[in-house]
Design a protein around this motif. Structure first.
Motif, PDB file in Angstrom:
ATOM      1  N   ARG A 196      17.083   7.429   6.646  1.00 44.87           N
ATOM      2  CA  ARG A 196      16.940   6.234   7.471  1.00 44.87           C
ATOM      3  C   ARG A 196      17.097   4.982   6.598  1.00 44.87           C
ATOM      4  O   ARG A 196      17.758   4.021   6.982  1.00 44.87           O
ATOM      5  N   LEU A 197      16.499   5.012   5.398  1.00 42.15           N
ATOM      6  CA  LEU A 197      16.645   3.883   4.482  1.00 42.15           C
ATOM      7  C   LEU A 197      18.086   3.734   4.008  1.00 42.15           C
ATOM      8  O   LEU A 197      18.600   2.620   3.860  1.00 42.15           O
ATOM      9  N   GLN A 198      18.754   4.863   3.775  1.00 43.16           N
ATOM     10  CA  GLN A 198      20.152   4.819   3.336  1.00 43.16           C
ATOM     11  C   GLN A 198      21.046   4.183   4.392  1.00 43.16           C
ATOM     12  O   GLN A 198      21.972   3.439   4.076  1.00 43.16           O
ATOM     13  N   ALA A 220       0.829  -1.209   0.000  1.00 41.55           N
ATOM     14  CA  ALA A 220       0.000   0.000   0.000  1.00 41.55           C
ATOM     15  C   ALA A 220       0.861   1.256   0.000  1.00 41.55           C
ATOM     16  O   ALA A 220       0.573   2.228  -0.710  1.00 41.55           O
ATOM     17  N   LEU A 221       1.950   1.243   0.779  1.00 37.70           N
ATOM     18  CA  LEU A 221       2.838   2.407   0.835  1.00 37.70           C
ATOM     19  C   LEU A 221       3.582   2.598  -0.479  1.00 37.70           C
ATOM     20  O   LEU A 221       3.732   3.731  -0.965  1.00 37.70           O
ATOM     21  N   VAL A 249      10.211  13.711   3.692  1.00 35.42           N
ATOM     22  CA  VAL A 249      10.720  12.606   2.881  1.00 35.42           C
ATOM     23  C   VAL A 249      12.217  12.400   3.110  1.00 35.42           C
ATOM     24  O   VAL A 249      12.702  11.258   3.140  1.00 35.42           O
ATOM     25  N   CYS A 250      12.952  13.502   3.284  1.00 35.27           N
ATOM     26  CA  CYS A 250      14.409  13.410   3.463  1.00 35.27           C
ATOM     27  C   CYS A 250      14.810  12.553   4.666  1.00 35.27           C
ATOM     28  O   CYS A 250      15.650  11.655   4.536  1.00 35.27           O
ATOM     29  N   PRO A 251      14.265  12.794   5.869  1.00 34.33           N
ATOM     30  CA  PRO A 251      14.655  11.943   7.004  1.00 34.33           C
ATOM     31  C   PRO A 251      14.345  10.471   6.764  1.00 34.33           C
ATOM     32  O   PRO A 251      15.114   9.596   7.160  1.00 34.33           O
ATOM     33  N   CYS A 252      13.223  10.212   6.106  1.00 35.59           N
ATOM     34  CA  CYS A 252      12.860   8.822   5.818  1.00 35.59           C
ATOM     35  C   CYS A 252      13.881   8.200   4.868  1.00 35.59           C
ATOM     36  O   CYS A 252      14.309   7.050   5.052  1.00 35.59           O
ATOM     37  N   LEU A 253      14.299   8.967   3.851  1.00 35.82           N
ATOM     38  CA  LEU A 253      15.280   8.458   2.898  1.00 35.82           C
ATOM     39  C   LEU A 253      16.629   8.222   3.561  1.00 35.82           C
ATOM     40  O   LEU A 253      17.328   7.242   3.270  1.00 35.82           O
ATOM     41  N   GLN A 273      13.348  -0.388  -3.067  1.00 32.86           N
ATOM     42  CA  GLN A 273      12.193   0.062  -3.840  1.00 32.86           C
ATOM     43  C   GLN A 273      11.580   1.311  -3.226  1.00 32.86           C
ATOM     44  O   GLN A 273      11.176   2.235  -3.938  1.00 32.86           O
ATOM     45  N   PHE A 274      11.506   1.333  -1.894  1.00 28.88           N
ATOM     46  CA  PHE A 274      11.026   2.539  -1.221  1.00 28.88           C
ATOM     47  C   PHE A 274      11.941   3.727  -1.514  1.00 28.88           C
ATOM     48  O   PHE A 274      11.481   4.832  -1.800  1.00 28.88           O
ATOM     49  N   ALA A 275      13.252   3.476  -1.432  1.00 29.73           N
ATOM     50  CA  ALA A 275      14.211   4.559  -1.659  1.00 29.73           C
ATOM     51  C   ALA A 275      14.086   5.119  -3.064  1.00 29.73           C
ATOM     52  O   ALA A 275      14.123   6.338  -3.276  1.00 29.73           O
TER      53      ALA A 275
END
Length: 709
Positions: free
Chosen positions: A573-575, A498-499, A567-571, A545-547
């Motif tokens: 965190r994924l990095q 969904a996300l 979006v930046c903090p989430c990216l 895929q999220f990134a």
């Protein structure tokens, strides 16, 4: 009879004042005989013009008689326009505005206006004569008939929607509400016309809201027969205030006596506040009236005209206005009746009036919450929707919010989300209520949502709902994800797909103004960032895929800045989870620095009192700005970095001071930053650095020269 023409001729301007007065008095008394006599007077040419000319007479008896005669004539509909065309409106306006006349003259003059204002054409003329202040002042008169006449004119004027704005601007609502709420000595006619005015104004939602804000609440009129199903329950008795208890009572032949004799107040019992007292009294009063079967029987006669005004289009939605301490208990009583149609109308009214804390607390104290929660599972579409909306409004109060939860609203709301035949709007409102309930400090509510099976329907709405609905569903999920086990349950239920579907969209130019879409993306980024904090969850997610999807959002020229900020903090965190496989390009590095790194470093300098932390943060800032990108400098100034940097010149370590002056010099090359630097009082700091010969004194001197003197 037979001498009417003689008396009309005696009204002529060439006759003495005494004769004219005697003539108009005679005609006034003659007009009381009925329509035949009035027709005889009207039939005489020039009569009305002569009578109107006497309104401005300096003799009070003459003026009163002329107004009285015109009032009797205008009581008959065919003659109203004739009286108005003779100039009566203008003369009466001059009489009331410019002259100090007795209450008897005012009473007769306003009586003419009351009759004439029954016609639409004359109402428009009255509205343009600046009479409203005079009429509103007369509403406060101690003379009953004068007050009635003024209120009647205002009620007739309210029949024309074009007059509503000028009536409201003149301050009619507070004045009318005061009459109906306070125990003022006014006649039944005055109260009836006051209600007519409010009911007419209430057709406009803004004016209806103003009436509610002033203390009156709309209550549906459902018919006296509907109250026959009322059955008071013992467990619904009004709760007693703290430290008030029922003790042993002496034996009595009267049940009420036993209750009163057994009522005891503790020594430390606080006094009951007025709002609570009024609510309890109102509830007892309304239940008593329902038991003896008199509700609406008297009101039906008193408000017949008012209801006709309001219900011209729908006979099924009649209302009246009541003081909140009586109206709210009446609404609660209606909720408890065995009729979903009337319960729906009561719930709609509750949602409408729950606009302030006083009303929300009154609904709670009157026992409305249990009824509303019960109606969530009634199965009727309209009633369910109205009930959810009412709970959404009531939930803005923390105390009421806890009561909603305590009465079992969470499972019922989840059931609404799980149902297939419930309208999407109702589901959306259910999200709002759940979001309120899962606020900070409501841990057990989150457990109830999960236990009731709330996660799957929330994810389903996230996947298939509109952006607005998806945003609300994500907000609830993000709060639930504060518990690790809930985050794991979301992954099992399919939140990942969904996300990804929400993030991985083709952004078009027309999406730039789609506020709901960007709000949904922002909330989804918050949810994803919270999910990947859980190590077990992060290992199960397709981080690459999220990134990739988030990179597209960051690089899109139409993405709003506030969206990028989340979006930046989430990216990042994924990095941090996949550093070996995730390579960011230069433009993306800049986006992350602008929207995440720089604001975070400025925050550290501002909030952290530890010199070492400040030094490390300002050194990172200097390194970033050394790349020569204007976006970095703008980010520092836009996030309020100038003031804490100037403060470091005084309080920071040697290395921190050197880095701070370097950053400030960089910012000083842009003249738009000069006002902020001067406001931060950088000049004295720079001068001290130059005078003391500090290692960075040359840079300080160059910056001084760049700043305006």
């Amino acid at each position: 009879e037979g001498y009417v023409g003689l008396f009309v001729r005696q009204l002529g301007l060439d006759n003495p004042k005494e004769d004219r007065e005697a003539a108009v008095l005679t005609l006034w008394h003659h007009s009381r005989s009925g329509r035949k006599s009035i027709e005889e007077i009207i039939a005489t040419p020039g009569c009305l013009n002569l009578v109107v000319s006497l309104l401005s007479s300096d003799r009070e008896v003459t003026s009163k008689a002329a107004a009285g005669l015109l009032q009797n004539i205008s009581a008959f509909e065919p003659y109203r326009s004739v009286v108005a065309d003779a100039g009566a409106l203008e003369e009466i306006a001059g009489l009331l505005i410019r002259r100090s006349v007795s209450s008897e003259v005012r009473e007769q003059a306003v009586g003419v206006l009351w009759n004439l204002s029954a016609n639409e054409r004359e109402r428009k003329k009255i509205a343009g004569l600046e009479l409203l202040p005079v009429l509103l002042a007369m509403v406060d008169s101690k003379e009953e008939l004068e007050q009635e006449a003024a209120m009647g004119v205002l009620a007739n004027m309210s029949l024309s929607p074009s007059n509503h704005s000028i009536l409201v601007d003149a301050g009619i609502i507070p004045k009318i509400v005061k009459i109906l709420m306070e125990e003022m000595t006014v006649s039944k006619m005055t109260r009836k016309e006051a209600r007519n005015i409010l009911l007419a104004l209430a057709e406009n939602p803004n004016y209806r809201l103003a009436i509610i804000e002033n203390g009156l609440v709309p209550v549906p009129l459902i018919g006296a027969s509907a109250y026959r199903s009322f059955k008071p329950l013992l467990e619904e008795a009004p709760p007693l205030p703290d430290n008030i208890s029922l003790g042993e009572a002496p034996k009595s032949d009267f049940g009420a006596g036993e209750l009163l004799l057994g009522l005891k107040a503790g020594a430390d019992a606080p006094e009951i506040d007025d709002a609570t007292r009024l609510t309890i009294e109102g509830r007892v009063k309304q239940q008593f009236l329902a038991r003896i079967g008199v509700i609406e029987k008297e009101a039906k006669m008193q408000n017949a005209k008012a209801e006709t005004v309001l219900c011209a289009q729908s006979e099924e939605h009649k209302i009246t206005f009541m003081p909140w301490w009586d109206g709210i208990p009446r609404l609660v009583l209606i909720l408890g009746l065995n009729d979903l149609t009337v319960a729906c109308r009561a719930a709609e009214s509750m949602a409408e009036i729950a606009i302030n804390e006083e009303h929300r607390q009154a609904i709670h104290k009157a026992g409305g919450v249990p009824h509303l929660v019960r109606l969530l599972g009634c199965g009727d579409e309209a009633t369910t929707d109205a009930t959810v909306l009412a709970l959404d409004m009531l939930g803005k109060s923390q105390k009421v919010r806890r009561s909603i939860d305590a009465h079992g609203a969470v499972p019922a709301l989840v059931a609404i989300l799980q149902a297939r035949n419930v309208p999407q709007l109702t589901k959306e409102r259910s999200f709002c209520v759940l979001m309120i309930l899962v606020g900070i400090g409501m841990f057990f509510v989150r457990e109830k949502i999960v236990a009731a099976g709330g996660i799957p329907p929330l994810i389903e709405v996230l996947a298939s709902g509109t952006p607005s609905q998806a945003k609300k569903a994500v907000d609830v999920l993000e709060n639930l994800a504060m518990e690790e086990k809930n985050a794991e349950a979301m992954v099992i239920a399919g939140v990942e797909s969904a996300l990804i579907n929400l993030f991985d969209i083709n952004l078009m130019e027309e999406d730039e103004e789609n506020a709901d879409l960007w709000a949904a993306i922002t909330s989804a980024a918050k949810l994803l960032e919270r999910l990947v904090r859980v190590e077990k969850v992060a290992r199960q997610l397709r981080c690459m895929q999220f990134a990739s999807a988030l990179v597209k959002i960051l690089e899109s020229p139409i993405s709003p800045l506030d969206v990028k900020d989340w979006v930046c903090p989430c990216l990042l965190r994924l990095q941090s989870l996949t550093p070996e496989s995730m390579i960011l390009n230069a433009p993306l590095d800049m986006e992350i620095a602008v929207h995440d790194t720089i604001p975070r470093l400025v925050q550290e300098i501002t909030d952290t009192p530890i010199p070492e932390v400040q030094e490390r943060a300002v050194l990172q800032l200097r390194n970033l700005l050394s790349h020569g990108l204007g976006a970095y400098s703008a980010a520092v100034s836009n996030t309020g970095g100038i003031f804490p940097l100037v403060n470091l010149l005084e309080t920071g370590t040697t290395d921190a001071r050197a880095a701070a002056i370097a950053v400030l010099y960089n910012l000083g090359m842009d003249s738009e930053n000069h006002p902020a630097m001067l406001a931060a009082k950088i000049i004295p700091c720079l001068k001290r650095l130059v005078k003391t010969g500090a290692p960075e004194w040359k840079l300080a001197l160059y910056l001084l020269r760049a700043l305006p003197t």
